[in-house]
Design a protein around this motif. Structure first.
Motif, PDB file in Angstrom:
ATOM      1  N   LYS A 103       0.229  -1.417  -0.332  1.00 58.03           N
ATOM      2  CA  LYS A 103      -0.095  -0.043  -0.017  1.00 58.03           C
ATOM      3  C   LYS A 103       0.587   1.487  -0.046  1.00 58.03           C
ATOM      4  O   LYS A 103       0.653   1.927  -0.619  1.00 58.03           O
ATOM      5  CB  LYS A 103      -0.801  -0.250   1.095  1.00 58.03           C
ATOM      6  CG  LYS A 103      -2.280  -0.884   1.087  1.00 58.03           C
ATOM      7  CD  LYS A 103      -2.613  -1.545   1.974  1.00 58.03           C
ATOM      8  CE  LYS A 103      -3.523   0.009   2.782  1.00 58.03           C
ATOM      9  NZ  LYS A 103      -4.364  -0.763   4.229  1.00 58.03           N
TER      10      LYS A 103
ATOM     11  N   LYS B 189       3.667   1.388  -1.538  1.00 58.22           N
ATOM     12  CA  LYS B 189       4.346   1.004  -3.053  1.00 58.22           C
ATOM     13  C   LYS B 189       3.583   2.156  -3.311  1.00 58.22           C
ATOM     14  O   LYS B 189       3.729   2.668  -4.807  1.00 58.22           O
ATOM     15  CB  LYS B 189       4.813   0.093  -2.997  1.00 58.22           C
ATOM     16  CG  LYS B 189       6.383  -0.172  -2.323  1.00 58.22           C
ATOM     17  CD  LYS B 189       6.767  -1.639  -2.758  1.00 58.22           C
ATOM     18  CE  LYS B 189       7.904  -1.811  -2.607  1.00 58.22           C
ATOM     19  NZ  LYS B 189       9.396  -0.755  -3.111  1.00 58.22           N
ATOM     20  N   LEU B 190       2.464   1.604  -3.309  1.00 60.49           N
ATOM     21  CA  LEU B 190       1.005   2.413  -4.382  1.00 60.49           C
ATOM     22  C   LEU B 190       0.636   3.678  -3.846  1.00 60.49           C
ATOM     23  O   LEU B 190       0.401   4.920  -5.110  1.00 60.49           O
ATOM     24  CB  LEU B 190      -0.480   1.539  -4.434  1.00 60.49           C
ATOM     25  CG  LEU B 190      -0.319   0.040  -4.671  1.00 60.49           C
ATOM     26  CD1 LEU B 190      -1.427  -0.844  -4.460  1.00 60.49           C
ATOM     27  CD2 LEU B 190       0.079   0.464  -6.214  1.00 60.49           C
ATOM     28  N   GLN B 191       0.965   4.132  -3.198  1.00 56.68           N
ATOM     29  CA  GLN B 191       1.507   5.923  -2.372  1.00 56.68           C
ATOM     30  C   GLN B 191       1.363   6.470  -3.068  1.00 56.68           C
ATOM     31  O   GLN B 191       1.240   7.752  -3.697  1.00 56.68           O
ATOM     32  CB  GLN B 191       0.942   6.035  -0.738  1.00 56.68           C
ATOM     33  CG  GLN B 191       0.310   7.137  -0.733  1.00 56.68           C
ATOM     34  CD  GLN B 191       0.367   7.277   1.372  1.00 56.68           C
ATOM     35  OE1 GLN B 191       0.891   6.368   2.175  1.00 56.68           O
ATOM     36  NE2 GLN B 191      -0.015   8.150   1.080  1.00 56.68           N
TER      37      GLN B 191
ATOM     38  N   ASP C  61       1.554   6.617  -6.761  1.00 52.14           N
ATOM     39  CA  ASP C  61       0.380   7.441  -7.211  1.00 52.14           C
ATOM     40  C   ASP C  61       1.472   9.291  -7.517  1.00 52.14           C
ATOM     41  O   ASP C  61       0.701   9.679  -7.913  1.00 52.14           O
ATOM     42  CB  ASP C  61      -0.693   7.405  -5.720  1.00 52.14           C
ATOM     43  CG  ASP C  61      -2.031   8.384  -6.296  1.00 52.14           C
ATOM     44  OD1 ASP C  61      -2.235   8.324  -7.360  1.00 52.14           O
ATOM     45  OD2 ASP C  61      -2.757   8.717  -5.138  1.00 52.14           O
TER      46      ASP C  61
ATOM     47  N   ASN D  13       7.196   1.094  -8.553  1.00 55.74           N
ATOM     48  CA  ASN D  13       6.878   1.221  -7.248  1.00 55.74           C
ATOM     49  C   ASN D  13       5.475  -0.097  -7.126  1.00 55.74           C
ATOM     50  O   ASN D  13       5.410  -0.882  -6.736  1.00 55.74           O
ATOM     51  CB  ASN D  13       6.498   2.097  -6.854  1.00 55.74           C
ATOM     52  CG  ASN D  13       7.441   2.871  -6.179  1.00 55.74           C
ATOM     53  OD1 ASN D  13       8.198   1.961  -5.254  1.00 55.74           O
ATOM     54  ND2 ASN D  13       8.988   3.670  -6.978  1.00 55.74           N
ATOM     55  N   ILE D  14       4.559   0.650  -8.883  1.00 57.44           N
ATOM     56  CA  ILE D  14       3.406  -0.844  -8.886  1.00 57.44           C
ATOM     57  C   ILE D  14       3.545  -2.186  -9.054  1.00 57.44           C
ATOM     58  O   ILE D  14       3.300  -3.117  -8.702  1.00 57.44           O
ATOM     59  CB  ILE D  14       2.779  -0.025 -10.422  1.00 57.44           C
ATOM     60  CG1 ILE D  14       2.495   1.227  -9.758  1.00 57.44           C
ATOM     61  CG2 ILE D  14       1.744  -0.846 -10.160  1.00 57.44           C
ATOM     62  CD1 ILE D  14       2.137   2.052 -11.128  1.00 57.44           C
TER      63      ILE D  14
ATOM     64  N   ALA E 102       5.104  -3.453  -5.167  1.00 54.39           N
ATOM     65  CA  ALA E 102       3.393  -3.499  -4.853  1.00 54.39           C
ATOM     66  C   ALA E 102       2.880  -5.262  -5.254  1.00 54.39           C
ATOM     67  O   ALA E 102       1.930  -5.683  -4.750  1.00 54.39           O
ATOM     68  CB  ALA E 102       2.351  -2.231  -5.349  1.00 54.39           C
TER      69      ALA E 102
ATOM     70  N   TYR F 299      -1.730   0.043 -12.216  1.00 54.86           N
ATOM     71  CA  TYR F 299      -2.131   0.905 -10.793  1.00 54.86           C
ATOM     72  C   TYR F 299      -3.290   0.589 -10.560  1.00 54.86           C
ATOM     73  O   TYR F 299      -2.993   0.147  -9.104  1.00 54.86           O
ATOM     74  CB  TYR F 299      -1.790   1.754 -10.698  1.00 54.86           C
ATOM     75  CG  TYR F 299      -2.399   2.843  -9.791  1.00 54.86           C
ATOM     76  CD1 TYR F 299      -0.861   3.742  -7.799  1.00 54.86           C
ATOM     77  CD2 TYR F 299      -2.842   3.579  -9.167  1.00 54.86           C
ATOM     78  CE1 TYR F 299      -1.647   4.049  -6.825  1.00 54.86           C
ATOM     79  CE2 TYR F 299      -4.117   4.506  -8.271  1.00 54.86           C
ATOM     80  CZ  TYR F 299      -2.503   3.890  -7.474  1.00 54.86           C
ATOM     81  OH  TYR F 299      -2.877   4.634  -5.558  1.00 54.86           O
ATOM     82  N   ASN F 300      -4.463   0.950 -10.989  1.00 52.10           N
ATOM     83  CA  ASN F 300      -5.069   0.702 -10.321  1.00 52.10           C
ATOM     84  C   ASN F 300      -5.774  -0.867 -10.468  1.00 52.10           C
ATOM     85  O   ASN F 300      -6.246  -1.384  -9.147  1.00 52.10           O
ATOM     86  CB  ASN F 300      -6.463   0.935 -11.581  1.00 52.10           C
ATOM     87  CG  ASN F 300      -6.444   2.631 -11.496  1.00 52.10           C
ATOM     88  OD1 ASN F 300      -6.098   3.489 -10.290  1.00 52.10           O
ATOM     89  ND2 ASN F 300      -6.585   3.577 -12.468  1.00 52.10           N
TER      90      ASN F 300
ATOM     91  N   VAL G 123      -3.405  -3.566  -9.879  1.00 53.24           N
ATOM     92  CA  VAL G 123      -2.391  -3.475  -8.687  1.00 53.24           C
ATOM     93  C   VAL G 123      -3.224  -3.073  -6.950  1.00 53.24           C
ATOM     94  O   VAL G 123      -3.824  -3.854  -6.394  1.00 53.24           O
ATOM     95  CB  VAL G 123      -1.538  -3.377  -8.350  1.00 53.24           C
ATOM     96  CG1 VAL G 123      -0.155  -3.864  -7.142  1.00 53.24           C
ATOM     97  CG2 VAL G 123      -0.665  -3.606  -9.936  1.00 53.24           C
ATOM     98  N   LYS G 124      -3.729  -1.653  -7.326  1.00 52.57           N
ATOM     99  CA  LYS G 124      -4.483  -1.699  -5.926  1.00 52.57           C
ATOM    100  C   LYS G 124      -5.737  -2.161  -5.301  1.00 52.57           C
ATOM    101  O   LYS G 124      -5.672  -2.305  -4.550  1.00 52.57           O
ATOM    102  CB  LYS G 124      -4.526  -0.291  -6.328  1.00 52.57           C
ATOM    103  CG  LYS G 124      -5.879   0.544  -5.246  1.00 52.57           C
ATOM    104  CD  LYS G 124      -5.907   2.455  -5.708  1.00 52.57           C
ATOM    105  CE  LYS G 124      -6.096   3.084  -3.554  1.00 52.57           C
ATOM    106  NZ  LYS G 124      -6.651   4.004  -4.284  1.00 52.57           N
TER     107      LYS G 124
END
Length: 115
Positions: free
Chosen positions: A8, A10-12, A15, A32-33, A36, A93-94, A96-97
């Motif tokens: 989380k 790494k995703l932040q 972003d 980073n994505i 994650a 990103y979306n 993986v999130k």
């Protein structure tokens, strides 16, 4: 749960990097994505060595969310050796999130079942 928290974070950071709208930052965001995604997959599978083939094998008869992540995980591996545009990175990103959230909820559910 620490791998999920790290994913989380790494995703932040990804972003934030994507919001800078710079090619160099986008490449860093992709890394980073990717990190994650690996953390979430490692937590989900319970193993440190995750490859697209292993993930696909484990998720072959899984839920639709898991199958989609398996497909996206392979695409993410390929993206890291290419030069994707910002839109492709944002889509990754979306995805993986969503998977990180899915794994987190699964962990919480299994913890509650054990009580």
């Amino acid at each position: 749960m620490s791998k999920i928290n790290e994913a989380k974070q790494k995703l932040q950071f990804a972003d934030y990097l994507l919001s800078r709208n710079d090619d160099t930052m986008n490449k860093s965001a992709l890394k980073n994505i990717f990190d994650a995604a690996n953390l979430a997959a490692r937590e989900f599978l319970g193993t440190e060595n995750v490859t697209p083939a292993l993930l696909r094998n484990k998720l072959n008869e899984a839920s639709k969310t898991e199958q989609q992540f398996s497909d996206n995980f392979l695409l993410l591996w390929k993206m890291t050796s290419e030069y994707p545009d910002r839109d492709e990175i944002t889509k990754a990103y979306n995805r993986v999130k969503s998977f990180v959230k899915f794994v987190e909820e699964k962990i919480i559910d299994s913890t509650l079942d054990g009580l």
